[in-house]
Structure formats: C-alpha cells, structure tokens
Design an enzyme around this catalytic site. Structure first.
Site, PDB file in Angstrom:
ATOM      1  CD1 TRP A 128      -3.124  -1.186   0.698  1.00 30.20           C
ATOM      2  CD2 TRP A 128      -1.675  -2.409   1.884  1.00 30.20           C
ATOM      3  NE1 TRP A 128      -3.716  -2.399   0.946  1.00 30.20           N
ATOM      4  CE2 TRP A 128      -2.848  -3.189   1.664  1.00 30.20           C
ATOM      5  CE3 TRP A 128      -0.625  -2.986   2.594  1.00 30.20           C
ATOM      6  CZ2 TRP A 128      -2.989  -4.489   2.135  1.00 30.20           C
ATOM      7  CZ3 TRP A 128      -0.760  -4.287   3.067  1.00 30.20           C
ATOM      8  CH2 TRP A 128      -1.927  -5.020   2.841  1.00 30.20           C
ATOM      9  CG  ASP A 129       4.029   4.225  -1.394  1.00 31.90           C
ATOM     10  OD1 ASP A 129       5.094   4.004  -0.791  1.00 31.90           O
ATOM     11  OD2 ASP A 129       3.871   5.214  -2.125  1.00 31.90           O
ATOM     12  CE1 TYR A 130      -1.509   3.651   3.863  1.00 34.80           C
ATOM     13  CE2 TYR A 130      -2.002   1.399   4.479  1.00 34.80           C
ATOM     14  CZ  TYR A 130      -2.429   2.648   4.103  1.00 34.80           C
ATOM     15  OH  TYR A 130      -3.776   2.911   3.957  1.00 34.80           O
TER      16      TYR A 130
END
Length: 778
Positions: free
Chosen positions: A440-442
């Site tokens: 999630w590109d967290y």
C-alpha cells in the site's frame, strides 16, 4: 425550466438505476423519476408540475437529514443545486394556472435566505473538537541522552536529533504574536521549472543560518538580516531530480581537534553524494572523502540519473554520518539497493554499510559485486541517541511498492519498520514493523521522536513513531518493545496475491489519526451529479475497509492514502506540557494494478526508457518493471472533470494529543480553500475545509504552534492549549516545509522556506522568509 429539470431527472434516472443495481442508495432513481414527471407536467403548463418539484425538494431535505445528520459538508452537494433550482422554479411558476405570485415570491425569498445562510455557514469551521481541558502542567522531561544546545539555536532538522521540534524560546507569545511582521526575506535563486518542492528546514548555529535549496545548493545566511555569507553549488543537473527537487535540510558537525573545517556542514545531494563544507567559508573540506565529498552510489551498480538521491539531512551520532537515500519509486523491481551507510564525519571514510541481504558484510561489496538490489530503503530523516549509540531508521518498502511476489523473507522482515542501528557496528539492534508485507506504499515517512515516556515505574527512554496509516506507536527505544500495547488484528484478504497477504496487521492502542472506514454516504462533489458519479465509482470498486488488498480487474480504494496519516512532516512534542501536535491528511487513493501487457500498450516504462517530463502524482502510471503489474494511483481520488475529491471534506487536520495517555485534547480541520477550487481555479475563499498538507509543526515554550504545510499558502500561529488560530500571513509560494524558530542578539525569529510543491499544486518559489516582533527602532 422544464427542460433543465428534465435533463437533471434523466441523469438521475440513468445514474440512479446504475447505482441501485450496485446496491447503492435508491434516492437518485426515485428523485429522477419524479423530476421527469415534474418536467413533463410543467412543459404542459400544469401547476402540478411545480408541486411535484417541491415534493422532490422536500424529500431531498428529509433524505439529506437522514443520511447526513448535522454534517454540514454532506449537505452541500445534496441540496445546493436543488435549492438553486427551487429559487428559479419559484420565480417562474406564476405563469402556471392557479399559482399565486405572492406565494411564489415568498417561497423564492425563503429559499434565497436559506441559500445565503447555508453559504455563510461554510465560513464556520466544521468538524472541530474543542479543547477538552487546559494544557497539562509540566510533568515531562526531554531525553537526557540528547546533546544540549543553546536555547536560540536549531542544530538539526528536528532542532535536535531527538526531533522534538520544540524550542524553549518565549519572546513571541499568545499576547503579541498578532504583531509579527517580516523581518527579512531573501531568494535562493534556485527554482526548477518542473517538480519543484524544496521542503527545506534551515539550521541555525551561532549567528548563521544554513540551508539547502531545491537542487542541493548550500547557503549560509546572516541570521539577523538574511544576507548571504556564502554559497556552494554541487552541480546537480535537472536529470538527477527524482520525483521532487527536494532538499529537506543539511547537517551540522563540530570536528573537535580538526585543523581543517572544525565546524562543518554536511550537504546531501540529489545525485547521491554527501558534501562536507567549512561552516565558516563554504569551502569543501579537502580531507573529507574525495576532495570534500563521498559518492554513496559506489557499490550500487547501475544507477540511472534520478534513481538514487539523498534528499534528507543525514543523522550524525558518535561521529558517524548515517544516511539512507531515496530510490525512485515505481520504476523497477530490481532498482538500486536501499543499503544504509555510515561514514566517518571527519575523514569521510566508509565505517560500515548495512545491506540487509548480506548481514555477513560490514563494508562495501568486493570488486565485481554490488549491494543487493531492490531492498527497502530509508528516504526520510532518522533520529539518533548519542548515549545509546543508536540511530532510528524509518524504513521504506522494497522496490515495486504494490506487488510483493518477488520479495525475500529478510525484506519482508525489515520493510516498513523502524530499525535501530548500532552506529559502532552498523548492525540492527532491533526493528518494529508497522505494516506486514506492505503493498500500500505505507512506508514510514515520519521521523520517530525521542522522549522520556511516563510509566508506572517511572520515565522510560522512548520513541514515538507516527505512520502513514495514522497509528502512533510508543516504543522503548532501547529494545523496540511497545510501551503501550499493539494488537495484531485481522484484516481483509484476497486481491491478486491472496497467498501473500498477512491475515493480521498491527494496530496501536495508544492513538490513531485514522478516521472510520468510508461509506457511500461519504462521497462528495460540487453537485448531486458528480456526487452520484462518485457513489457509482465507490460501489464499483473493491473496498473492504482498512488494508483492502490490491486488485487488477477493477479499482480498489486505499484509505488512508499513501500521503498519510502522518508523512515526512512528522510530529512535534512539547516535553514540558506533555503534548503531541500532529497534522495529518485524511484522503483515500483510488488505485488499480494494470496488467503488464496493458501497461506496455500505454507506453508505461521506467524513466530511463522514456523521454519528456514526468507528470502527474506519484504512482500515476508507474511501470513497476520486472513484476506482472504496473500501478495507476489516483492520489486523493480526484474527479477528472472538476479536479475535486470524491471524499467529503475535511482532507487534512491538526490535533493535540496528551502524551501520557494518547487522549485527544483538541482536533480541527487544517487549511482553507483559498488556494483550491474546481477546474484548478483558486477560490480565494477562507473556508476551513481542511486541505491536504505536507510539512510539520514547531512548538514554542510560550505555548504557540507555528505551521504552514497546507495548500492555502498561509503560515499560521495556533494556540497550543485551545487549537485556535491566533495569526497568519500569506506566503508568496506554497509553504510545504517545516518552519524553525531561533534567536539572535535577544530577538526571536520564525523562519519558513516557501518554495511551493508540484504534487500539492501550490505556487513555486525560492523564498526564505523570517518573521519577528517589531523592534523599538521599527
């Protein structure tokens, strides 16, 4: 009028039937049918046509109240257009038989008053949580392990390597802050044509400010006047600019006993170098590395321009410069390594390198080999504890953020986690992961902040870690163990890699900036038409709540999006009052994994294989070469035709949190609509809708918060105890940077770098602006 109502009714019928087939609200279909009936009857000159319209308007009011309650922003698209149409219907309906003119004009007047009242209410901040109590008394202390500095200085990116962003200065306070004026202003002369966004926080040591510009040029300014004392240009080319031309800050180091450069500035560059400069003259320190610089790309193998950039100030602990670097997102699975490196702050020699896939190595790879490609990197700013000899690294993700099939177990262990590195050995002491197998590109963008955290057994050395998904974690910084419980809770599965999705994710019990999951009712727009469109898109997309897994057959909704929660601006902590200040974003992303064949047809290729300027938001057409899927991210989930967001306001906020308990003290939307509007046109309206924001806050001992960050190009002073705005000033460019506060010769200054930001769509600039109270001579 009948034709206009018929057109609206037709849209409602078509869109409403579509929405209802997806399991959505029946309102639009019912209202559309009645509007068509109203239009036909009005066209035929029958008064019942007008009464049918009033039935729809009354029903819309009841439906809006049922769906929205007292949530003001939900009322705007549901009723705004309908009331406007009602005014016109009331004015023209006297031509119909049996309709009294006086009654019609009375209805029109009432609707005009209602419209004006509703418009006036837009200028009242909504979604404000008022202060629950006065600020706590002084019970906290700042970490004893942090090197002290003069009250008027700001010697590291977060003021100290504890990253408190707190100054003990008190000259500017609640009573006089409204008298602030510009003391001086200068322009750096470095303004890229594309991808602007310097994000710089200057340092202040003695009587000098030190800062870097968009393309990594380093400058020293007179702290009293802003006059340039020296400049150094490392020669970064435009082709070396990664996603953004950003240099968040430089580092300061006192080389005790050194003949050459006893005080030095370490400047990071966008082409992957560290440059050591004499703090007094700006001349490179010849004995440092190779003529005053080291190239961190050595040992990385092929690194096309823009792929490896140092855009954050390195952290220096026990004489070791610890640096990570940005690896250009979304291009290739086997991008250059995310290796962490430690250099001697005096000689520039490589002390150690942490290549997580080669834990047996302590230095550079032997000839003919390279650091492991594709590993997680650290693109943001670290914090450091001199006494413990640890540097705390907020780690990013493995290359190719949105697909995990080729990641190795060690990458899965360290990605999207806080890693404590021993600066003596370069080996990890511990790590704490905030997202398991992140797609999630967290990645962690915020610095951890060091504080002595109160517990039943007394203060414990701690690190407070914000995250993009909104959770704040409190960890013992000696061991990495949570001081407030973190629960592993079940999350949705499925998507394109169901076997790779973790069944649980860590949720902090301490505090979260994250709001509840989205529903169809949260969809928004200028009118009921674009709101209906957003409702349809919501129902068509995959959304199972927080941590909805990526899909390729349809869009999937990620909420919060990759911009936070908390991003690189981080948090500020008042250690005396025991208050955390966090500004945050509150927006979804609307994403889709694009199969490789489709991406190839669209011409999506890594940067070195395409020509022309990169445009759009990060992730909007990233190729992720070497994986089965490219990624298409609609950051903020914006409508193509209006540019507005599909989710209702607010889109950003600012919050005060009690450090000891994690309890919210106050919360309010942050940022006005003056710089935003439909079709890319700035509205100029001071509506506190809460805007996207990038950059952090600083706190003064006098109880003030200073922050810019929002898209309205204002810098603000906010009362720490109440959250009320006390002062603001309009900047000549976007303020997407964290300000800093210093004092020289008894006068306190507030400084902000106003350079704008291409991603935030704020005006570009190259300004450094200092504010102070008037002097008697003024």
């Amino acid at each position: 009028m009948a034709a206009i109502i018929a057109l609206l009714g037709a849209v409602f019928v078509a869109g409403g039937a579509w929405l209802l087939s997806l399991g959505g609200s029946p309102y639009y279909l019912v209202a559309g049918v009645l509007l068509l009936v109203s239009a036909v009857l009005m066209w035929r000159g029958r008064a019942s046509g007008a009464w049918c319209f009033w039935l729809v308007l009354f029903g819309t009011f009841l439906w809006t109240w049922w769906e929205s309650g007292a949530d003001y922003w939900r009322w705007v698209p549901r009723l705004g257009l309908m009331i406007a149409l009602g005014i016109v219907v009331a004015l023209v309906q006297p031509v119909l038989p049996g309709i009294r003119r006086r009654m019609s004009y009375g209805i029109a007047a009432a609707l005009v008053v209602a419209f004006l009242v509703a418009f006036a209410l837009a200028f009242v901040p909504h979604g404000v949580m008022r202060a629950q109590r006065s600020a706590p008394t002084a019970t906290m202390t700042s970490p004893a392990s942090i090197t002290p500095q003069p009250d008027g200085d700001w010697v590291a990116y977060g003021r100290g390597y504890d990253a408190l962003r707190y100054t003990p200065l008190v000259q500017i306070d609640r009573d006089n802050v409204d008298r602030l004026e510009r003391a001086w202003q200068m322009r750096t002369g470095d303004l890229p044509e594309h991808r602007w966004g310097a994000e710089t926080t200057p340092l202040k040591v003695g009587d000098t400010l030190y800062l870097c510009t968009a393309r990594s040029r380093v400058m020293a300014l007179d702290a009293r006047t802003g006059a340039v004392r020296w400049r150094f240009d490392p020669g970064v080319k435009d082709q070396d600019i990664p996603y953004t031309a950003a240099c968040r800050g430089v580092s300061y180091f006192e080389a005790k006993g050194a003949v050459e450069c006893p005080t030095r500035i370490i400047g990071p560059t966008l082409d992957g170098r560290l440059v050591a400069l004499d703090a007094r003259t700006g001349v490179p320190c010849a004995s440092f590395g190779d003529g005053g610089q080291v190239d961190i790309k050595r040992g990385m193998g092929e690194t096309p321009p823009g792929y490896v950039s140092v855009n954050s100030a390195p952290t220096i602990v026990r004489g070791v410069i610890v640096t990570g670097h940005q690896v250009l997102d979304g291009q290739r699975r086997w991008a250059p390594s995310g290796v962490i490196q430690g250099y001697d702050a005096v000689t520039g020699q490589l002390r150690w390198a942490w290549d997580m896939m080669r834990p047996d190595r302590t230095g550079a790879p032997p000839a003919g080999e390279e650091y492991t490609r594709g590993t997680p990197n650290m693109w943001t700013t670290a914090t450091g504890d001199e006494a413990l000899g640890l540097v705390y690294l907020p780690m990013g993700n493995s290359a190719a953020d949105y697909w995990s099939g080729l990641r190795r177990p060690i990458e899965d262990r360290y990605a999207t986690s806080l890693v404590a590195i021993d600066v003596t050995t370069g080996k990890p002491r511990w790590n704490f992961q905030t997202t398991h197998i992140d797609v999630w590109d967290y990645d962690l963008g915020s610095q951890g902040t060091l504080i002595d955290f109160p517990t039943a057994n007394g203060p414990v050395p701690a690190v407070v870690l914000p995250s993009k998904q909104g959770d704040l974690y409190v960890l013992d910084r000696r061991t990495g163990q949570p001081l407030v419980p973190v629960d592993e809770m079940r999350v949705p599965g499925g998507g394109v890699e169901p076997e790779r999705r973790s069944p649980t994710q860590p949720f902090s019990r301490y505090h979260t900036l994250r709001k509840r999951d989205l529903t169809e009712r949260d969809m928004w727009g200028m009118t009921p038409i674009d709101q209906l469109y957003c409702r349809i898109r919501f129902r068509e997309a995959s959304y199972q709540g927080f941590y909805t897994p990526p899909e390729s057959e349809r869009h999937w909704i990620q909420y919060p999006g990759y911009n936070g929660g908390s991003d690189w601006g981080g948090i500020a902590i008042d250690p005396r009052r025991g208050i955390i200040v966090a500004n945050y974003n509150d927006m979804p992303n609307f994403n889709r994994l694009v199969p490789r064949a489709e991406a190839d047809r669209r011409g999506w290729a890594p940067r070195e294989d395409v020509r022309g300027e990169m445009g759009g938001a990060e992730g909007a057409g990233d190729p992720q070469a070497g994986t089965p899927y490219a990624i298409d991210v609609n950051a903020g989930w914006r409508l193509d035709f209006t540019g507005l967001l599909c989710k209702e306001p607010p889109y950003g906020g600012i919050r005060a949190i009690e450090l000891a308990t994690g309890r919210t003290l106050w919360d309010r939307p942050f940022g006005s609509a003056r710089g935003n509007g439909p079709f890319g046109i700035s509205s100029g309206l001071p509506l506190e809708i809460g805007t996207p924001n990038n950059g952090g806050a600083v706190i003064t001992a006098s109880g003030l918060i200073f922050i810019a960050a929002a898209t309205d190009n204002l810098i603000r002073a906010i009362d720490l105890e109440t959250g009320e705005e006390l002062w603001h000033d309009a900047l000549p460019a976007g303020g997407q940077a964290t300000p800093m506060v210093y004092a020289v010769e008894g006068r306190q200054y507030l400084v902000i770098v106003a350079a704008g930001h291409h991603f935030m769509e704020t005006p570009p600039g190259d300004y450094v602006i200092a504010y102070a109270l008037p002097t008697r001579s003024d």
